[in-house]
Every structure is written in C-alpha cells, then in structure tokens.
Design a protein around this motif. Structure first.
Motif, short mmCIF file in Angstrom:
data_model
loop_
_atom_site.label_atom_id
_atom_site.label_comp_id
_atom_site.label_asym_id
_atom_site.label_seq_id
_atom_site.Cartn_x
_atom_site.Cartn_y
_atom_site.Cartn_z
N LEU A 92 2.57 -3.95 12.97
CA LEU A 92 2.88 -5.37 12.82
C LEU A 92 2.07 -6.03 11.71
CD1 LEU A 92 3.18 -6.44 16.58
CD2 LEU A 92 5.01 -5.81 15.01
N ILE A 93 0.83 -5.61 11.50
CA ILE A 93 0.04 -6.29 10.45
C ILE A 93 0.41 -5.80 9.05
CG2 ILE A 93 -1.90 -6.83 11.98
CD1 ILE A 93 -3.51 -4.66 10.44
N PHE A 94 1.01 -4.60 8.96
CA PHE A 94 1.37 -4.07 7.64
C PHE A 94 2.83 -4.26 7.25
CE2 PHE A 94 -2.39 -1.08 8.17
CZ PHE A 94 -3.13 -1.64 7.14
N ILE A 95 3.72 -4.45 8.23
CA ILE A 95 5.16 -4.34 7.98
C ILE A 95 5.69 -5.26 6.88
CG2 ILE A 95 5.81 -5.95 9.82
CD1 ILE A 95 8.30 -4.22 10.30
N GLU A 96 5.10 -6.43 6.73
CA GLU A 96 5.64 -7.38 5.76
C GLU A 96 5.05 -7.21 4.35
OE1 GLU A 96 6.75 -11.06 8.75
OE2 GLU A 96 4.80 -11.08 7.77
N ASP A 97 4.11 -6.28 4.20
CA ASP A 97 3.43 -6.12 2.91
C ASP A 97 3.94 -4.88 2.17
OD1 ASP A 97 2.08 -8.33 3.69
OD2 ASP A 97 0.20 -7.34 4.14
N ASP A 98 5.05 -5.05 1.47
CA ASP A 98 5.68 -3.93 0.76
C ASP A 98 4.77 -3.34 -0.30
OD1 ASP A 98 7.91 -4.35 2.29
OD2 ASP A 98 8.93 -5.60 0.81
N ASP A 99 3.95 -4.17 -0.95
CA ASP A 99 3.08 -3.67 -2.03
C ASP A 99 2.05 -2.68 -1.51
OD1 ASP A 99 1.87 -5.79 -0.63
OD2 ASP A 99 0.43 -6.13 -2.25
N VAL A 100 1.61 -2.88 -0.26
CA VAL A 100 0.60 -2.00 0.32
C VAL A 100 1.23 -0.67 0.77
CG1 VAL A 100 -1.05 -1.75 2.22
CG2 VAL A 100 -0.82 -3.94 1.06
N LEU A 101 2.43 -0.74 1.31
CA LEU A 101 3.08 0.45 1.87
C LEU A 101 3.83 1.27 0.82
CD1 LEU A 101 4.49 -1.09 5.18
CD2 LEU A 101 2.44 0.28 4.92
N ALA A 102 4.13 0.67 -0.34
CA ALA A 102 4.92 1.37 -1.37
C ALA A 102 4.17 2.59 -1.90
CB ALA A 102 5.24 0.41 -2.52
N PRO A 103 4.77 3.80 -1.79
CA PRO A 103 4.10 5.02 -2.24
C PRO A 103 3.69 4.92 -3.72
CG PRO A 103 6.08 5.55 -1.01
CD PRO A 103 6.11 4.07 -1.24
N GLY A 104 2.45 5.37 -4.00
CA GLY A 104 1.99 5.41 -5.38
C GLY A 104 1.33 4.13 -5.86
N ASN A 105 1.42 3.06 -5.08
CA ASN A 105 0.82 1.80 -5.49
C ASN A 105 -0.66 1.81 -5.11
OD1 ASN A 105 0.50 -0.76 -6.44
ND2 ASN A 105 1.65 -1.78 -4.82
N ALA A 106 -1.53 1.90 -6.11
CA ALA A 106 -2.97 2.09 -5.86
C ALA A 106 -3.66 0.78 -5.48
CB ALA A 106 -3.63 2.72 -7.09
N VAL A 107 -3.31 0.25 -4.34
CA VAL A 107 -3.92 -1.01 -3.88
C VAL A 107 -5.23 -0.72 -3.17
CG1 VAL A 107 -1.72 -2.24 -3.65
CG2 VAL A 107 -2.63 -0.95 -1.70
N VAL A 108 -6.12 -1.69 -3.20
CA VAL A 108 -7.39 -1.59 -2.48
C VAL A 108 -7.45 -2.76 -1.52
CG1 VAL A 108 -9.90 -1.57 -2.66
CG2 VAL A 108 -8.52 -0.52 -4.47
N ARG A 109 -7.61 -2.47 -0.22
CA ARG A 109 -7.62 -3.52 0.79
C ARG A 109 -8.78 -3.30 1.76
NH1 ARG A 109 -4.61 -5.27 -2.37
NH2 ARG A 109 -2.51 -6.15 -2.11
N THR A 110 -9.12 -4.35 2.50
CA THR A 110 -10.18 -4.25 3.51
C THR A 110 -9.61 -4.55 4.89
OG1 THR A 110 -10.75 -6.58 3.17
CG2 THR A 110 -12.01 -4.95 1.92
#
Length: 612
Positions: free
Chosen positions: A188-206
């Motif tokens: 539920l906390i990740f489902i709306e964040d496409d940029d974080v879940l998109a394969p290959g997208n080198a995001v950094v999160r806490t």
C-alpha cells in the motif's frame, strides 16, 4: 532446510539447558548463539583475507578498519582467528576463547552481544559445564547465506522469539508483526509510486520504523522494492526499546549491508533517535492500549512548549493508550510535500477511530489529519490476526502527496472477511491473509473506487463463492434455493463527512411553581437560567446548518430550549463499522415457530426412547 526444521534444530539446544535454566530463560542463550553462528557463517568466505589484511595494516601502523570492511565485503568484520567450529578444538579454554572471539568483532557487531548480556550467559553456561555442548550444537548448524537467505533467517528469528515469549508469558506481538500484514502495508505505501517501482530507475529512498522490533517491516520493504526494481536503493532507519529485539534487528541490518548507525536503541516517544531526519516512507506497529505514564512528563513538556513545532502539536490522547502518539510522531517525520512528500502505514486498534468526544486529544488528532487532508485510506483487518491480541485492528495509510483524484477524500476498506484459518494457532493468531486476499485489498486501494462483496450461498446455507463487484454492477444470480448476500467492501467519503459540531442544548431552570428562574445581575440579568439537570448535547454533521438542525430535531420536542453557542465544539470520529453495517431482517415468526416445534418434538422423542 526450511525455517521450521531449522528452528526445531536450534530449539533442540533447549534439551541441554533443561534443569540448569528455567524455560523462560532459554532465549537468553539460544538467541545470541543463533546470531553469533549467523555472523560466523556470513564472514567465513572472507575470513582468511581479513586476517591477512589485519596483520599487514597493523604491521604498517595503519588504522585497519576501512580496509577490513572492504575485505570482509560486509558492514562488519572479525579479527580473531577463531570461529565456532575452531572453538571446539580447545575444550579446556572454550570460555576464554569465546570471549576473545567476540572481542574480535567490529564495535557495531560487538554491541549486539552486549545488548543480549551475552557475557553473563557465557559465565553461567561455563559454571554448569554446558558451554562446550551448546557451542558444539551451534557450530554444527549451517546458517550460511547460501543455505539460509536473509528472509528465511528473519522468519527463524521470529519463530524463536515467539516460542520464548510464550514460555515466559510475554507478548510476542511486542517483538514482531505477522508477515502478511507487513506485506499488505508495504504494497500500500509503494503502489502509487511508479518511479520507485519502475525497473532500472536508480532511485534512492529512505524508510523508517519507530517501533522496529526485530526489523521485519524494514526488511520486507527492502525485499519488496528489490523484487520490482533492482536499481532502487532503500536506506533503512529504525528505533527500538527492547534490547533483545534491537540486537536481532541490528544483526539483520549488519548482514544486509545497511548502516547500523541508522538503528537506534531507546524509547521513541521520550527521545527521538532521528531528530534531524525526515523520511520518504514509514511503517509502524506500535503497542496497543499501552499507557505512556513513564514518558508523560517529557511528552507533555514537548506538547506545551513546542506546540506544532514539536511532534505532539495536535493534542494528547489519554494516558491509558499511547498509540496515537506514534501516529503524531510519524506525521512529524514526513518529508515536506515540496521535497517529494511522504507516505506511511501504521497499525492501530479501533480506539483511535472514535475514542474521545469533540475537543478531546484524540478528536483533535483526527481533526488535524482530516482537515489537513492526510488520510488516504483505513483498512479494517480480520480479528485474531496478531500474536498477542484477538481484537479488531486497522491499517491507516497517510500521505502528504495524495494523487489528484484522492484529494479531499478518505477510502475505507473492510477486509474483515479476507482470511483463512491457520493450520496451527500461534498464540492469539488463528487467522491469516492469503496472497490472494492481499492482492485484492491492494487492488481496491489502487483502483480508488467503491466496491461490494457478493457472497453466494447454496440452499443449505453453505458459502459457494465470493465476487468483488463494482458498486454499480449487478450481483451474480443465486443457485436454486440459495441466496446472494451483498455487503459494502470499499467506500469513499469526503474528509468533512467524519466531522461534527457538538452543540450544548439548554433548558430553563424553573422554581417549584413552574416559573422561570431569571438572572439577577450582569449580562444574565433578566435572562432565563439553564437547568444543568436538563442540559443535553447534540452532534450536528459538519456542513449542515446548525440552526436548521436545531429547529428540526430539537424544538419540536423542547420548545423552550436554546443553544449555548459558547460551548460548541468541532469534533471528528470515524465510525468504521457503521459504514459497513448491512441490516439483515429477522426470519418470519412462523419459520422460527416451526423450527422450535420440530426441535421440541425431536427432544421428546429422544426422551421417550430413553424411558423405554
């Protein structure tokens, strides 16, 4: 080796301890030894390289720490030539050698054993002539990452803690949250964040958990993100009060390569271990119904002196339940919307939904989150889902970066019927959510639409099937003689739908002759005086005209009543169950009567047979 057989193998150590240790003390030996063997196995592949590097850098007079971490390929190392199997080679000196081995760990790893108070147990085992036998047991357990991955190791720790908690009559739920509940919250906390879940997208999160326990929530969040996007990097932060849980959490983070400085020991409410940090994501399962008297002085001081510049600005709940303090703590930890915003999930019992009338601390906290449009959804879970309580629980999802279509609205999802019976109960936990149940709730949240659950029963009243249907769809046809029960599953409300104004309705005081008692001085002179015995309150929904409501609902029954405007207060409550209640008309009387007659005649016939 699966985790249950691995746990059984480790549990067999208890047979050695029986007699010298009480059952409730087994965990003091088995948990630190399990951690020690895990660290032992993780470092085995790089052991010789680390020892060679240590000798070379020490000879050169250099501080070896950074070099050793690089050689160990972990965030910890050990400079002792010993490990558990080698300790068995010198039975007479095993106590001294075990001390030396633990001292060889880097400071962050050594702290784990100090938190376990492990040295006390070494002395006690040595005195009982058990140290060699216990060490031998663990030296023969294969806990190499190639045999037992991190996720499996986490499950082993959880099962062991649960067993020890049951033996010592502690509450296992203080240490960890059921895995399926964590999976749902992570979804539920990740489902709306496409940029974080998109394969290959080198995001950094806490991500942060203020009640980290053994670290299960943080670990599963990290695993979930890696499954979807290997390029993403999630930095884990946490704080934990219980020393044993903290030690296990820290060990898990060490093995995962996380910075263990991000794991802080202590009470989150009295001392924020990450005071300077804001986070992208947060998860928490705070203790239910636990009083916060121990930290009351510190919390009240922060509330009174800092107000909204501190963590507890909106208000303070009653001292008997501190769970809403953790809710406010997480609100304070949200990354500002201008910097990308934040979303978090927290597990709460039913009390925070409705406890406290208008103006109370609880109501003011609800008012704050609803008027600031921070609540995305509340999901009602099945009962009997947690290890230490059978009560109803709810997952709250809050965010300061709501998608446009969610702004101004709250989604309520009743997942109370989404469960399957466990093969074996674990404490109070008798039910679990399947992968399919989790997927359905996740989809309902993601779709942000109203939905209903159509349950089909056959002629004998046995459940045949369940179907999730959109609110406007037709329910499936029942089988011959059967029926279909349709109940709301997902409902969407405006924020203000949960608000109300509590008005105080006064009636005049009269003397024994029935005459009005009038005020004698000041502003009250000549005015009817209120009769406190006849005083009443009414809750008027926000958005409804108070005077129109009063004229319609009160005056027809009490023509002499008036509203004391000075006492009006705005309140908020979320009557979750009321919104999902479906009225079922009682059966016809003749049906019930016929059934009673049939039962009575059967009893009389059985009694007649006994008399013969």
């Amino acid at each position: 080796m699966n985790q249950s057989s691995l746990s059984a193998l480790i549990w067999s150590v208890a047979d050695l301890l029986r007699g010298d240790y009480k059952q409730s003390e087994y965990g003091r030996v088995i948990l630190p030894f399990t951690v020690l063997r895990r660290l032992d196995c993780v470092l085995e592949a790089t052991k010789q390289a680390v020892l060679a590097e240590y000798a070379a850098k020490s000879k050169a007079g250099l501080n070896p720490e950074l070099f050793l971490l690089r050689k160990a390929k972990q965030s910890f190392y050990n400079t002792s030539a010993l490990d558990l199997p080698r300790l068995l080679g010198d039975q007479d000196h095993i106590r001294q050698n075990l001390y030396a081995y633990i001292q060889g760990f880097s400071p962050s790893a050594r702290d784990i054993f100090e938190r376990f108070d492990f040295y006390t147990q070494i002395e006690r085992l040595a005195k009982a002539d058990l140290l060699y036998l216990v060490t031998e047991k663990f030296a023969n357990v294969d806990l190499h990452p190639s045999a037992v991955d991190n996720a499996q190791m986490g499950l082993v720790f959880e099962e062991l803690i649960r067993k020890f908690a049951e033996l010592s009559n502690e509450t296992a739920g203080e240490h960890f949250t059921p895995r399926e509940v964590i999976r749902l919250m992570v979804n539920l906390i990740f489902i709306e964040d496409d940029d974080v879940l998109a394969p290959g997208n080198a995001v950094v999160r806490t991500i942060y958990d203020p009640t980290a326990g053994t670290g299960g929530m943080l670990s599963m969040a990290a695993e979930h993100l890696l499954q979807h996007n290997h390029a993403a990097r999630l930095t884990l932060f946490g704080q934990e009060l219980n020393d044993e849980s903290y030690a296990i959490c820290k060990a898990d983070m060490l093995i995962r390569g996380q910075d263990v400085a991000n794991m802080v020991a202590g009470n989150t409410l009295s001392e924020d271990g990450h005071a300077a940090h804001k986070f992208d994501y947060m998860l928490s399962n705070p203790p239910f119904g636990v009083e916060w008297k121990k930290v009351e002085k510190v919390v009240r001081k922060e509330h009174e002196e800092k107000g909204f510049d501190g963590r507890f600005g909106p208000g303070l709940p009653r001292v008997s339940d501190g769970s809403m303090l953790f809710l406010m703590h997480l609100l304070f930890k949200m990354r500002p919307a201008v910097d990308g915003g934040s979303r978090f999930g927290i597990v709460l019992n039913g009390s925070p939904l409705f406890t406290g009338g208008a103006g109370s601390g609880e109501s003011e906290i609800r008012r704050y989150v609803l008027e600031n449009d921070l609540v995305e959804a509340i999901i009602g879970l099945p009962t009997d889902m947690f290890y230490n309580t059978g009560i109803a629980t709810y997952v709250w999802i809050l965010s300061n970066k709501k998608p446009e279509d969610r702004k101004g609205y709250v989604q309520l999802i009743d997942a109370g019927s989404f469960w399957q019976k466990m093969r074996k109960s674990l404490g109070s936990k008798r039910k679990e959510m399947s992968d399919e149940h989790i997927a359905t709730v996740t989809r309902l949240f993601g779709d942000f639409a109203e939905a209903e659950l159509a349950t089909v029963f056959d002629a004998n009243g046995k459940e045949v099937s369940r179907t999730v249907i959109a609110a406007a769809e037709f329910a499936p046809e029942p089988p011959p003689g059967g029926k279909v029960k349709v109940a709301p599953l997902s409902r969407i409300f405006r924020n203000q739908d949960f608000g109300y104004t509590t008005i105080t309705v006064e009636r005049p005081l009269r003397d024994e002759q029935g005459k009005l008692a009038l005020g004698q001085k000041g502003k009250q002179k000549g005015q009817p005086q209120p009769d406190s015995a006849l005083r009443d309150t009414e809750n008027v929904p926000l958005g409804e005209d108070i005077h129109a409501y009063f004229k319609r609902e009160v005056l027809p029954h009490a023509a002499d009543a008036w509203i004391d405007e000075s006492k009006s207060k705005v309140g908020y409550e979320i009557p979750f169950n009321r919104h999902f209640y479906v009225f079922e008309p009682p059966r016809e009387l003749h049906e019930i009567d016929a059934e009673l007659k049939a039962v009575s005649s059967r009893i009389m016939r059985m009694l007649g047979e006994l008399a013969e």
